[in-house]
Write an enzyme that holds these catalytic residues in place. Structure first.
Site, PDB file in Angstrom:
ATOM      1  N   PRO A  10       0.788  -1.233   0.000  1.00 51.92           N
ATOM      2  CA  PRO A  10       0.000   0.000   0.000  1.00 51.92           C
ATOM      3  C   PRO A  10       0.822   1.286   0.000  1.00 51.92           C
ATOM      4  CG  PRO A  10      -0.142  -1.101   2.134  1.00 51.92           C
ATOM      5  CD  PRO A  10       0.524  -2.059   1.185  1.00 51.92           C
ATOM      6  N   ASN A  11       0.314   2.226  -0.767  1.00 51.19           N
ATOM      7  CA  ASN A  11       0.850   3.589  -0.879  1.00 51.19           C
ATOM      8  C   ASN A  11       2.118   3.683  -1.733  1.00 51.19           C
ATOM      9  OD1 ASN A  11      -1.204   4.702   0.883  1.00 51.19           O
ATOM     10  ND2 ASN A  11      -0.108   3.692   2.540  1.00 51.19           N
ATOM     11  N   ARG A  18       5.074  10.838  -2.948  1.00 45.04           N
ATOM     12  CA  ARG A  18       4.869  10.551  -1.523  1.00 45.04           C
ATOM     13  C   ARG A  18       6.182  10.739  -0.758  1.00 45.04           C
ATOM     14  NH1 ARG A  18       4.680   4.485   0.985  1.00 45.04           N
ATOM     15  NH2 ARG A  18       4.264   5.070   3.126  1.00 45.04           N
ATOM     16  N   TYR A  23      11.447   8.721   0.458  1.00 47.53           N
ATOM     17  CA  TYR A  23      11.424   7.666  -0.560  1.00 47.53           C
ATOM     18  C   TYR A  23      12.044   8.074  -1.898  1.00 47.53           C
ATOM     19  CZ  TYR A  23       8.210   5.558   2.773  1.00 47.53           C
ATOM     20  OH  TYR A  23       7.651   5.032   3.920  1.00 47.53           O
ATOM     21  N   ASN A  73       8.003  -5.797  -1.205  1.00 48.60           N
ATOM     22  CA  ASN A  73       7.989  -4.643  -0.303  1.00 48.60           C
ATOM     23  C   ASN A  73       6.580  -4.578   0.278  1.00 48.60           C
ATOM     24  OD1 ASN A  73       7.938  -2.260   1.071  1.00 48.60           O
ATOM     25  ND2 ASN A  73       9.107  -1.100  -0.446  1.00 48.60           N
ATOM     26  N   ALA A  76       3.365  -0.781   4.623  1.00 46.48           N
ATOM     27  CA  ALA A  76       2.872  -0.758   6.012  1.00 46.48           C
ATOM     28  C   ALA A  76       2.396  -2.123   6.495  1.00 46.48           C
ATOM     29  CB  ALA A  76       1.761   0.273   6.154  1.00 46.48           C
ATOM     30  N   HIS A  79       4.352  -4.320   9.124  1.00 45.08           N
ATOM     31  CA  HIS A  79       4.397  -4.119  10.569  1.00 45.08           C
ATOM     32  C   HIS A  79       3.266  -4.803  11.339  1.00 45.08           C
ATOM     33  CE1 HIS A  79       7.440  -1.429   9.185  1.00 45.08           C
ATOM     34  NE2 HIS A  79       6.562  -0.630   8.592  1.00 45.08           N
ATOM     35  N   GLU A 100      12.390  -9.743   1.430  1.00 43.64           N
ATOM     36  CA  GLU A 100      11.676  -8.560   1.921  1.00 43.64           C
ATOM     37  C   GLU A 100      12.562  -7.341   1.664  1.00 43.64           C
ATOM     38  OE1 GLU A 100      10.751  -8.714   6.119  1.00 43.64           O
ATOM     39  OE2 GLU A 100      10.462  -6.538   6.212  1.00 43.64           O
ATOM     40  N   HIS A 102      12.889  -2.906   1.546  1.00 51.01           N
ATOM     41  CA  HIS A 102      12.363  -1.591   1.900  1.00 51.01           C
ATOM     42  C   HIS A 102      13.250  -0.527   1.274  1.00 51.01           C
ATOM     43  CE1 HIS A 102       9.577  -3.334   4.755  1.00 51.01           C
ATOM     44  NE2 HIS A 102      10.565  -4.132   5.108  1.00 51.01           N
ATOM     45  N   SER A 104      13.330   2.723   2.406  1.00 49.46           N
ATOM     46  CA  SER A 104      13.916   3.406   3.569  1.00 49.46           C
ATOM     47  C   SER A 104      14.446   2.361   4.547  1.00 49.46           C
ATOM     48  CB  SER A 104      12.847   4.273   4.259  1.00 49.46           C
ATOM     49  OG  SER A 104      11.858   3.442   4.866  1.00 49.46           O
ATOM     50  N   ARG A 109      13.514   4.780  11.748  1.00 46.08           N
ATOM     51  CA  ARG A 109      12.316   5.634  11.718  1.00 46.08           C
ATOM     52  C   ARG A 109      11.469   5.411  12.985  1.00 46.08           C
ATOM     53  NH1 ARG A 109       9.617   4.917   6.053  1.00 46.08           N
ATOM     54  NH2 ARG A 109       8.517   6.795   6.775  1.00 46.08           N
ATOM     55  N   ARG A 113       7.681   1.050  13.120  1.00 44.96           N
ATOM     56  CA  ARG A 113       8.297   0.459  11.913  1.00 44.96           C
ATOM     57  C   ARG A 113       9.436  -0.498  12.252  1.00 44.96           C
ATOM     58  NH1 ARG A 113       6.039   3.673   7.776  1.00 44.96           N
ATOM     59  NH2 ARG A 113       5.655   5.796   8.491  1.00 44.96           N
TER      60      ARG A 113
HETATM   61  C1  DQA Z   1       8.547   0.949   3.390  1.00 45.67           C
HETATM   62  C2  DQA Z   1       8.686   1.225   4.881  1.00 45.67           C
HETATM   63  C3  DQA Z   1       7.348   1.046   5.590  1.00 45.67           C
HETATM   64  O1  DQA Z   1       7.486   1.338   6.977  1.00 45.67           O
HETATM   65  C4  DQA Z   1       6.329   1.995   5.011  1.00 45.67           C
HETATM   66  O2  DQA Z   1       5.058   1.759   5.601  1.00 45.67           O
HETATM   67  C5  DQA Z   1       6.243   1.962   3.531  1.00 45.67           C
HETATM   68  C6  DQA Z   1       7.462   1.804   2.755  1.00 45.67           C
HETATM   69  C7  DQA Z   1       9.846   1.240   2.624  1.00 45.67           C
HETATM   70  O3  DQA Z   1       9.968   0.770   1.481  1.00 45.67           O
HETATM   71  O4  DQA Z   1      10.734   1.941   3.124  1.00 45.67           O
HETATM   72  O5  DQA Z   1       5.180   2.146   2.958  1.00 45.67           O
HETATM   73  O6  DQA Z   1       8.236  -0.426   3.203  1.00 45.67           O
END
Ligand code: DQA
Length: 144
Positions: A10-11, A18, A23, A73, A76, A79, A100, A102, A104, A109, A113
């Protein structure tokens, strides 16, 4: 031709606009281009994004059924989604790699997270390297 599934939660469809301070300014099309450019000969990149937990879970079933390595990836969902974790475990229990990734470094953070419910069943975790997190994961899952 072998296919690697690159799944984004998501997102991440909003990458580019964003929180660019976190990012970066590049979007998912840019990520796809980076991965296609660095893929080994004969490797097809199937990059997808969804905000829908069920859809992500069904894509993991597809990885099992069609024996595709996965770069995930979970965004969110990382978590708190035990449902996603259980589906991801089907991939690694089937003997397929699931990395997995990420963009960031979640550990640098907010406290929420710092927990990943996915990491314990993943083959490996790469975080904090921007799109290189995916590129290194691709290199690993397609090594001869
Ligand atoms: C993320 C890190 C997550 O905490 C966050 O919710 C994301 C992106 C990352 O790629 O750094 O949406 O997975």
């Amino acid at each position: 031709m072998s296919t690697v599934l690159v799944l984004n939660g998501p997102n991440l469809g909003r990458l580019g606009s964003r929180e660019p301070d976190v990012y970066g300014a590049a979007n998912l099309d840019d990520l796809r281009a980076v991965l296609v450019a660095s893929a080994r000969d004969g490797v097809n990149i199937d990059l997808r994004q969804t905000d829908d937990e069920a859809e992500l879970i069904h894509w993991l079933y597809q990885a099992v059924d069609e024996r595709m390595p996965v770069i995930l990836n979970p965004a969110a969902f990382t978590h708190y989604s035990y449902a996603l974790r259980d589906a991801a475990a089907l991939v690694t229990k089937a003997g397929l790699p699931l990395i997995e990734v990420h963009i960031s470094n979640p550990h640098a953070r907010e406290t929420f997270r710092h927990t990943s419910v996915v990491s314990a069943i993943a083959t490996g975790v790469i975080a904090g390297l921007g799109f290189d997190s995916y590129r290194l994961a691709l290199d690993f899952v397609t090594q001869p």
